[in-house]
Structure formats: C-alpha cells, structure tokens
Design a protein around this motif. Structure first.
Motif, PDB file in Angstrom:
ATOM      1  N   GLN A  72      16.630  26.577  47.182  1.00 42.42           N
ATOM      2  CA  GLN A  72      17.929  26.989  46.626  1.00 42.42           C
ATOM      3  C   GLN A  72      19.028  26.899  47.681  1.00 42.42           C
ATOM      4  OE1 GLN A  72      17.418  27.001  43.463  1.00 42.42           O
ATOM      5  NE2 GLN A  72      15.252  27.064  44.014  1.00 42.42           N
ATOM      6  N   TYR A  73      18.685  27.229  48.932  1.00 40.77           N
ATOM      7  CA  TYR A  73      19.665  27.078  50.002  1.00 40.77           C
ATOM      8  C   TYR A  73      20.056  25.600  50.152  1.00 40.77           C
ATOM      9  CZ  TYR A  73      17.527  31.594  51.324  1.00 40.77           C
ATOM     10  OH  TYR A  73      17.017  32.869  51.319  1.00 40.77           O
ATOM     11  N   ALA A  74      19.062  24.715  49.989  1.00 39.53           N
ATOM     12  CA  ALA A  74      19.349  23.279  50.083  1.00 39.53           C
ATOM     13  C   ALA A  74      20.263  22.824  48.949  1.00 39.53           C
ATOM     14  CB  ALA A  74      18.043  22.474  50.060  1.00 39.53           C
ATOM     15  N   VAL A  75      20.031  23.350  47.747  1.00 42.66           N
ATOM     16  CA  VAL A  75      20.910  23.019  46.618  1.00 42.66           C
ATOM     17  C   VAL A  75      22.333  23.481  46.906  1.00 42.66           C
ATOM     18  CG1 VAL A  75      21.417  23.514  44.192  1.00 42.66           C
ATOM     19  CG2 VAL A  75      19.080  23.015  44.899  1.00 42.66           C
ATOM     20  N   ALA A  76      22.473  24.694  47.431  1.00 41.68           N
ATOM     21  CA  ALA A  76      23.810  25.205  47.756  1.00 41.68           C
ATOM     22  C   ALA A  76      24.502  24.304  48.762  1.00 41.68           C
ATOM     23  CB  ALA A  76      23.701  26.632  48.307  1.00 41.68           C
ATOM     24  N   LEU A  77      23.798  23.919  49.812  1.00 40.27           N
ATOM     25  CA  LEU A  77      24.371  23.073  50.860  1.00 40.27           C
ATOM     26  C   LEU A  77      24.768  21.696  50.331  1.00 40.27           C
ATOM     27  CD1 LEU A  77      24.796  22.695  54.031  1.00 40.27           C
ATOM     28  CD2 LEU A  77      22.535  21.626  53.988  1.00 40.27           C
ATOM     29  N   LEU A  78      23.847  21.030  49.654  1.00 39.20           N
ATOM     30  CA  LEU A  78      24.061  19.642  49.254  1.00 39.20           C
ATOM     31  C   LEU A  78      25.008  19.515  48.064  1.00 39.20           C
ATOM     32  CD1 LEU A  78      20.332  18.564  49.643  1.00 39.20           C
ATOM     33  CD2 LEU A  78      22.231  17.737  51.048  1.00 39.20           C
ATOM     34  N   ALA A  79      24.833  20.374  47.057  1.00 39.20           N
ATOM     35  CA  ALA A  79      25.690  20.271  45.877  1.00 39.20           C
ATOM     36  C   ALA A  79      27.121  20.671  46.198  1.00 39.20           C
ATOM     37  CB  ALA A  79      25.129  21.140  44.742  1.00 39.20           C
ATOM     38  N   MET A  80      27.291  21.750  46.966  1.00 39.13           N
ATOM     39  CA  MET A  80      28.643  22.162  47.341  1.00 39.13           C
ATOM     40  C   MET A  80      29.289  21.103  48.231  1.00 39.13           C
ATOM     41  SD  MET A  80      31.023  24.385  46.979  1.00 39.13           S
ATOM     42  CE  MET A  80      32.222  25.517  47.677  1.00 39.13           C
ATOM     43  N   GLY A  81      28.508  20.493  49.116  1.00 35.38           N
ATOM     44  CA  GLY A  81      29.051  19.423  49.947  1.00 35.38           C
ATOM     45  C   GLY A  81      29.570  18.268  49.116  1.00 35.38           C
ATOM     46  N   ALA A  82      28.790  17.841  48.119  1.00 36.27           N
ATOM     47  CA  ALA A  82      29.218  16.745  47.254  1.00 36.27           C
ATOM     48  C   ALA A  82      30.460  17.130  46.450  1.00 36.27           C
ATOM     49  CB  ALA A  82      28.076  16.353  46.316  1.00 36.27           C
ATOM     50  N   PHE A  83      30.465  18.356  45.932  1.00 37.24           N
ATOM     51  CA  PHE A  83      31.572  18.825  45.100  1.00 37.24           C
ATOM     52  C   PHE A  83      32.886  18.873  45.874  1.00 37.24           C
ATOM     53  CE2 PHE A  83      33.943  22.559  43.397  1.00 37.24           C
ATOM     54  CZ  PHE A  83      34.208  22.081  42.132  1.00 37.24           C
ATOM     55  N   VAL A  84      32.876  19.503  47.040  1.00 41.31           N
ATOM     56  CA  VAL A  84      34.099  19.631  47.823  1.00 41.31           C
ATOM     57  C   VAL A  84      34.534  18.279  48.375  1.00 41.31           C
ATOM     58  CG1 VAL A  84      35.134  20.704  49.869  1.00 41.31           C
ATOM     59  CG2 VAL A  84      33.682  22.051  48.346  1.00 41.31           C
ATOM     60  N   ALA A  85      33.581  17.417  48.723  1.00 39.88           N
ATOM     61  CA  ALA A  85      33.941  16.082  49.198  1.00 39.88           C
ATOM     62  C   ALA A  85      34.756  15.332  48.147  1.00 39.88           C
ATOM     63  CB  ALA A  85      32.676  15.292  49.542  1.00 39.88           C
ATOM     64  N   MET A  86      34.350  15.443  46.891  1.00 42.38           N
ATOM     65  CA  MET A  86      35.079  14.756  45.816  1.00 42.38           C
ATOM     66  C   MET A  86      36.487  15.328  45.662  1.00 42.38           C
ATOM     67  SD  MET A  86      33.021  12.433  44.775  1.00 42.38           S
ATOM     68  CE  MET A  86      33.911  11.888  43.315  1.00 42.38           C
ATOM     69  N   TYR A  87      36.606  16.651  45.707  1.00 39.71           N
ATOM     70  CA  TYR A  87      37.924  17.255  45.522  1.00 39.71           C
ATOM     71  C   TYR A  87      38.821  17.084  46.744  1.00 39.71           C
ATOM     72  CZ  TYR A  87      37.531  19.321  40.902  1.00 39.71           C
ATOM     73  OH  TYR A  87      37.453  19.496  39.540  1.00 39.71           O
ATOM     74  N   ASN A  88      38.245  17.053  47.952  1.00 37.79           N
ATOM     75  CA  ASN A  88      39.071  16.805  49.124  1.00 37.79           C
ATOM     76  C   ASN A  88      39.731  15.431  49.070  1.00 37.79           C
ATOM     77  OD1 ASN A  88      38.646  19.253  50.352  1.00 37.79           O
ATOM     78  ND2 ASN A  88      37.347  18.489  51.996  1.00 37.79           N
ATOM     79  N   ALA A  89      39.000  14.459  48.554  1.00 37.28           N
ATOM     80  CA  ALA A  89      39.530  13.100  48.490  1.00 37.28           C
ATOM     81  C   ALA A  89      40.311  12.828  47.204  1.00 37.28           C
ATOM     82  CB  ALA A  89      38.386  12.082  48.614  1.00 37.28           C
ATOM     83  N   ALA A  90      40.255  13.757  46.249  1.00 36.95           N
ATOM     84  CA  ALA A  90      40.887  13.522  44.946  1.00 36.95           C
ATOM     85  C   ALA A  90      42.380  13.286  45.071  1.00 36.95           C
ATOM     86  CB  ALA A  90      40.615  14.707  44.008  1.00 36.95           C
ATOM     87  N   GLY A  91      43.063  14.076  45.914  1.00 35.50           N
ATOM     88  CA  GLY A  91      44.509  13.916  46.059  1.00 35.50           C
ATOM     89  C   GLY A  91      44.879  12.532  46.568  1.00 35.50           C
ATOM     90  N   PHE A  92      44.110  12.010  47.540  1.00 39.48           N
ATOM     91  CA  PHE A  92      44.375  10.671  48.063  1.00 39.48           C
ATOM     92  C   PHE A  92      44.142   9.612  46.980  1.00 39.48           C
ATOM     93  CE2 PHE A  92      43.214  13.232  51.766  1.00 39.48           C
ATOM     94  CZ  PHE A  92      44.238  12.915  52.640  1.00 39.48           C
ATOM     95  N   ARG A  93      43.069   9.772  46.218  1.00 40.39           N
ATOM     96  CA  ARG A  93      42.741   8.798  45.153  1.00 40.39           C
ATOM     97  C   ARG A  93      43.816   8.798  44.070  1.00 40.39           C
ATOM     98  NH1 ARG A  93      40.385   4.946  42.188  1.00 40.39           N
ATOM     99  NH2 ARG A  93      38.892   5.502  40.566  1.00 40.39           N
TER     100      ARG A  93
END
Length: 394
Positions: free
Chosen positions: A222-243
């Motif tokens: 579950q800790y791995a899910v938190a790390l990996l899924a949150m990483g993917a989620f925030v990565a998409m939103y961090n780049a969303a403004g540029f896209r």
C-alpha cells in the motif's frame, strides 16, 4: 443534551473543514502558475515544478515528527500553529525577491502544513470519539479536496490579470481567512486521563510500532501504491499547465486552470469505493482503480481539447479511488500497536510521491515531451499494480 452535542460536532466539523481548505489551497497554489514562474525566472518545467515539490517533500518529512510533538503539547496547539504559520508564509511568498528564497519559503510552508495533515484525524478521534468521528473525517477530507481545488482555481484565474505574484496573494488571503476561522472555532482536544509512561518507554513503543508497520508485506504494497500513484498523478497535473497553454491547445492560464475542476471527480469516486470493495474485494478494486487512472492518462495524448479534459476527469476519478482503497487497506491491515505509525508511513510515502514523482515527471516532460511523460506515468501505475497483486496473492 443532544443539542449541545450536535452543536459541538458542527463546530468541530466547521473548524477542521476550514483548516483543510486553508492548508491545501496553500499547498498546491503554485501548480497552475508554473508556466508563469518558468517564464519569470527562466526555468525549465522540471525546475519550476520544485515550487510544488519542495513543499510536499517537506510535508512528507515533517508529518511524523509533528505528530509525535502533538503527543507532548496537544493536538489543538499543533493544528492552530500549523494553519496560522502556513497562511503567514503564503502571504510572504509573493514578496520573495528570488526563486531560491521562494523555494525556502515553500519548504517552510510544507513543514507548517504537516502539522494539520499529521494530527487532524487523531484530534477528531480524541474530541468526538470513535462513534462520532466518521462524519467529521468526511468534513475534513471534503475541506482538503475543496481547498486543493479552490487554491488552484483562484491562482489560475488571477494569474492572467494579476500575474503570478497577484495570484499567490489571492490564495494567501483565502488561506488566511480560513486559518482564522479554524483558530477561533477549533475546540480543545479531549484525552482520556491515564498515567503516561516514561519518555524512554514511549520511545520504545513508537519504534516497536514502526517495526510492525514495516513488517507486513501487504502494508508495504500500500505504501508503494501511495508513492507510485501519487507520483504519476502529480506529474500529470504539474505538466498540465504547460500542455494546455502551449501549442496546439494554446489556452489562457485562466481557462487552463479549469482542468482542476476534475478534482470534483475525486470526491465522487472516493465516496463509492466502499461499495466497490464490498463487491469486488480490495485487490480487484485497487487494480481496477489504477487501470482507470492509466486509461485517463492515455486519453490526454491526442491534441484534442475535449479528449484531454475527459482524460483528466477519468484519471482523477481513478486516482482518488485507488488512494481511498490503499488508505483503507492500510488501516484495516495495520497491527493494533502500529495503526498510527502505519497511517503516518502511508502519508509520508503519499507526499513523497507527490514531491519526487512530480519533479521527475516535469523533467521528463521538459526533455522528452508529453508522450514520454504519459509512458512514464503508466509505467509507475503498472509497477503499483504488479506490487499490490504479487503481495496480496503471496
């Protein structure tokens, strides 16, 4: 006697909802103005994303120590200090004369916000008891979600007219208003009177709980899910403004910030997770939620605004469902002597994922483009599926 109890519960719910709005509006306020920060300070997207990542990284590091501090000084003082300090730092952000100073202020703000993030649930249990806490936790989570969306939208809509400085001022004022509401409305916590063990014994108990929280493979998954899924989620939103503000979509910052309305899907999907788990079980529900997240990410590939927006709605709903499954799975499987440590470790990995994954994704986007960011995010989600599947079946 029912009226005073209901009035007290209402007061507590208002206070923690206000704290959630303040804290999470401030935490993610720079996300929609990352393109403006990059232009102002001549940064690439990866460097600009540090304005978000240093705060979430500092929060991850500070959440367990501040939770421990609340055992000594009380929950309410930590929460009040948290919301007021983070609001003051939010008002100071627009005055930062250079980007490194802004990053230092953001790191301090992340530490301040960790006080509420790490202590809020424990305060509610102590104040209302286990039987009365469910609705108040719901109010707190709703405040967190609303705050995250409100902060992003306020900054995004203000940026075009006021620049990123003015946008951060607007969010700082919003955060300060709700911080003051919390300070005046939050009642003291109630603790059952008991003989406290010696400090050394307390420390040994904490360390034993940490070992227990790290000893079960299902919890590690579950800790791995938190790390990996949150990483993917925030990565998409961090780049969303540029896209969204670049060719070929070429939206204004205000219109681009409307993508954060997708956060409403998080409230909907997380509310339905209980029914999903009851029907399909935890493992299938987790895999399904992660798969929906990946499908939403794939939908952001075409250069079609309606499809990209749909993709963000789908990936947001999927992510919050996966987070709700993993978080509840952690609570259910944690040993009795390590529930606090397991919950704290989960939140540490969750915000560490936001910090590390968000920055890594922005670097990938800056150097390889949106397609490779999508590939990386889906790879992280696939790894999460593999880990949780292998662990649950072992």
């Amino acid at each position: 006697m029912l009226v005073p109890v209901r009035a007290e519960t209402r007061r507590v719910k208002i206070a923690v909802a206000a704290a959630g709005i303040s804290s999470f509006a401030l935490l993610y306020a720079p996300q929609p103005v990352l393109p403006q920060l990059a232009e102002q300070y001549h940064l690439d997207p990866g460097s600009a994303s540090l304005a978000v990542s240093v705060a979430t990284g500092a929060l991850a590091i500070a959440v367990l120590p501040l939770a421990a501090l609340s055992e000594l000084v009380g929950r309410r003082p930590v929460i009040i200090a948290s919301v007021l300090a983070s609001a003051v730092l939010g008002l100071l952000l627009p005055l930062a004369p250079a980007y490194p100073i802004l990053l230092v202020l953001r790191a301090l703000q992340g530490v301040a916000i960790a006080g509420f993030a790490g202590v809020g649930a424990a305060y509610l249990v102590e104040r209302l008891g286990k039987t009365g806490v469910a609705a108040a936790v719901g109010a707190m989570v709703a405040g967190n979600s609303l705050g995250g969306m409100l902060g992003r939208l306020s900054a995004g809509f203000s940026a075009s007219a006021l620049g990123y400085h003015g946008a951060l001022v607007v969010v700082g004022v919003v955060g300060s208003i709700f911080a003051v509401i919390t300070a005046f409305s939050l009642p003291p916590s109630r603790r059952e009177p008991r003989d406290k063990p010696a400090v050394g014994e307390q420390l040994r108990g904490v360390l034993a709980g940490v070992r227990s929280a790290l000893s079960k493979p299902v919890l590690l998954a579950q800790y791995a899910v938190a790390l990996l899924a949150m990483g993917a989620f925030v990565a998409m939103y961090n780049a969303a403004g540029f896209r969204l503000t670049s060719e070929p979509l070429d939206l204004s910052p205000a219109i681009a910030s409307l993508v954060f309305l997708a956060y409403a899907m998080g409230s909907v999907s997380s509310a339905t997770v209980g029914h999903l788990v009851n029907r399909f079980g935890r493992l299938r529900s987790a895999v399904l939620a992660l798969a929906v997240t990946a499908a939403g990410i794939l939908l952001t590939l075409p250069d079609s605004l309606p499809v990209v927006v749909l993709g963000f709605f789908v990936l947001t709903g999927g992510f919050f469902a996966a987070h709700a499954v993993a978080n509840s799975w952690t609570a259910a499987e944690a040993p009795d002597d390590a529930r606090g440590q397991a919950s704290g470790t989960y939140m540490l990995m969750y915000y560490l994922g936001s910090s590390v994954g968000g920055t890594a994704g922005s670097v990938i986007f800056a150097h390889a483009g949106w397609t490779w960011l999508v590939v990386a995010a889906i790879a992280w989600l696939a790894l999460a599926v593999g880990v949780v599947s292998a662990t649950a079946r072992s």
